[in-house]
Design a protein around this motif. Structure first.
Motif, PDB file in Angstrom:
ATOM      1  N   UNK A 142      57.741 -13.882  31.102  1.00 19.66           N
ATOM      2  CA  UNK A 142      58.049 -12.819  30.148  1.00 19.66           C
ATOM      3  C   UNK A 142      59.074 -11.873  30.772  1.00 19.66           C
ATOM      4  N   UNK A 143      60.078 -11.501  30.033  1.00 15.76           N
ATOM      5  CA  UNK A 143      61.116 -10.602  30.531  1.00 15.76           C
ATOM      6  C   UNK A 143      60.498  -9.292  30.993  1.00 15.76           C
ATOM      7  N   UNK A 144      61.015  -8.803  32.090  1.00 12.29           N
ATOM      8  CA  UNK A 144      60.520  -7.557  32.658  1.00 12.29           C
ATOM      9  C   UNK A 144      59.432  -7.759  33.687  1.00 12.29           C
ATOM     10  N   UNK A 145      58.714  -8.867  33.585  1.00  9.24           N
ATOM     11  CA  UNK A 145      57.615  -9.149  34.513  1.00  9.24           C
ATOM     12  C   UNK A 145      58.139  -9.856  35.763  1.00  9.24           C
ATOM     13  N   UNK A 146      57.535  -9.601  36.926  1.00  8.11           N
ATOM     14  CA  UNK A 146      57.954 -10.305  38.147  1.00  8.11           C
ATOM     15  C   UNK A 146      57.835 -11.824  37.973  1.00  8.11           C
ATOM     16  N   UNK A 147      58.788 -12.537  38.540  1.00 12.51           N
ATOM     17  CA  UNK A 147      58.798 -13.994  38.484  1.00 12.51           C
ATOM     18  C   UNK A 147      58.456 -14.537  39.870  1.00 12.51           C
ATOM     19  N   UNK A 148      57.502 -15.437  39.957  1.00  7.07           N
ATOM     20  CA  UNK A 148      57.026 -15.955  41.237  1.00  7.07           C
ATOM     21  C   UNK A 148      58.121 -16.655  42.037  1.00  7.07           C
ATOM     22  N   UNK A 149      59.088 -17.255  41.354  1.00  6.31           N
ATOM     23  CA  UNK A 149      60.128 -18.019  42.048  1.00  6.31           C
ATOM     24  C   UNK A 149      61.433 -17.227  42.228  1.00  6.31           C
ATOM     25  N   UNK A 150      61.416 -15.910  41.987  1.00  2.60           N
ATOM     26  CA  UNK A 150      62.623 -15.083  42.059  1.00  2.60           C
ATOM     27  C   UNK A 150      62.717 -14.376  43.413  1.00  2.60           C
ATOM     28  N   UNK A 151      63.797 -14.652  44.133  1.00  2.29           N
ATOM     29  CA  UNK A 151      64.023 -14.030  45.440  1.00  2.29           C
ATOM     30  C   UNK A 151      64.006 -12.512  45.345  1.00  2.29           C
ATOM     31  N   UNK A 152      64.671 -11.945  44.353  1.00  2.00           N
ATOM     32  CA  UNK A 152      64.749 -10.489  44.266  1.00  2.00           C
ATOM     33  C   UNK A 152      63.418  -9.867  43.858  1.00  2.00           C
ATOM     34  N   UNK A 153      62.625 -10.545  43.050  1.00  2.00           N
ATOM     35  CA  UNK A 153      61.268 -10.061  42.753  1.00  2.00           C
ATOM     36  C   UNK A 153      60.445 -10.017  44.037  1.00  2.00           C
ATOM     37  N   UNK A 154      60.643 -11.009  44.896  1.00  2.00           N
ATOM     38  CA  UNK A 154      59.928 -11.040  46.183  1.00  2.00           C
ATOM     39  C   UNK A 154      60.383  -9.902  47.092  1.00  2.00           C
TER      40      UNK A 154
ATOM     41  N   UNK B 294      76.409  -3.652  49.090  1.00  2.00           N
ATOM     42  CA  UNK B 294      75.006  -3.356  48.816  1.00  2.00           C
ATOM     43  C   UNK B 294      74.661  -3.918  47.446  1.00  2.00           C
ATOM     44  N   UNK B 295      73.506  -4.538  47.337  1.00  2.00           N
ATOM     45  CA  UNK B 295      72.998  -4.990  46.043  1.00  2.00           C
ATOM     46  C   UNK B 295      72.020  -3.949  45.522  1.00  2.00           C
ATOM     47  N   UNK B 296      72.191  -3.552  44.287  1.00  2.00           N
ATOM     48  CA  UNK B 296      71.281  -2.612  43.635  1.00  2.00           C
ATOM     49  C   UNK B 296      70.613  -3.370  42.505  1.00  2.00           C
ATOM     50  N   UNK B 297      69.288  -3.446  42.561  1.00  2.00           N
ATOM     51  CA  UNK B 297      68.546  -4.240  41.576  1.00  2.00           C
ATOM     52  C   UNK B 297      67.476  -3.385  40.902  1.00  2.00           C
ATOM     53  N   UNK B 298      67.131  -3.729  39.665  1.00  2.00           N
ATOM     54  CA  UNK B 298      66.003  -3.058  39.031  1.00  2.00           C
ATOM     55  C   UNK B 298      64.703  -3.651  39.562  1.00  2.00           C
ATOM     56  N   UNK B 299      63.675  -2.857  39.558  1.00  2.00           N
ATOM     57  CA  UNK B 299      62.354  -3.370  39.956  1.00  2.00           C
ATOM     58  C   UNK B 299      61.813  -4.358  38.927  1.00  2.00           C
ATOM     59  N   UNK B 300      62.246  -4.229  37.686  1.00  2.00           N
ATOM     60  CA  UNK B 300      61.820  -5.154  36.629  1.00  2.00           C
ATOM     61  C   UNK B 300      62.756  -6.356  36.614  1.00  2.00           C
ATOM     62  N   UNK B 301      62.231  -7.482  36.167  1.00  2.00           N
ATOM     63  CA  UNK B 301      63.005  -8.726  36.155  1.00  2.00           C
ATOM     64  C   UNK B 301      63.644  -8.980  34.802  1.00  2.00           C
TER      65      UNK B 301
END
Length: 119
Positions: A1-13, A44-51
């Motif tokens: 689901x969009x916005x939720x952390x993804x188990x296989x996503x490097x940036x979510x990790x 620098x990479x700037x990422x949102x906490x949401x996926x």
């Protein structure tokens, strides 16, 4: 689901603290860290906490977080002292544009001359 952390996503990790990164700044909505393959003296990479997969998806679903991402990139540019000379904020969208991690991220680049158009 969009916005939720993804188990296989490097940036979510990275957001979860499960993968190490050289953190530059953290806010309630963003995490910023140094790129492991820098393309400029400051990269620098700037990422949102949401996926969300890309910048357009993030902007459509979370406009306030999108604005936070840009604001934080500007703050980091000032902290890194690249704001006077100039810097670039780049969002790659899709494989053809060079996106390799499908979690929205802004590349903050500066510290050298940045020609246009980019290579």
């Amino acid at each position: 689901m969009a916005g939720e952390p993804q188990a296989d996503c490097l940036f979510c990790k990275i957001v979860a603290g499960k993968v190490p990164a050289t953190l530059v700044k953290e806010t309630e909505t963003t995490v910023a860290f140094r790129d492991i393959n820098p393309q400029a003296p400051t990269h620098v990479l700037v990422i949102p906490r949401v996926h969300y997969a890309d910048a357009a998806a993030l902007a459509a679903a979370e406009p306030v977080i999108t604005a936070d991402l840009l604001r934080v990139a500007g703050e980091i540019a000032a902290e890194e002292k690249i704001d006077d000379h100039g810097y670039r904020i780049v969002f790659n969208t899709g494989v053809g544009a060079g996106q390799t991690v499908f979690h929205t991220h802004a590349h903050l680049l500066g510290g050298r001359g940045l020609q246009w158009p980019p290579g």
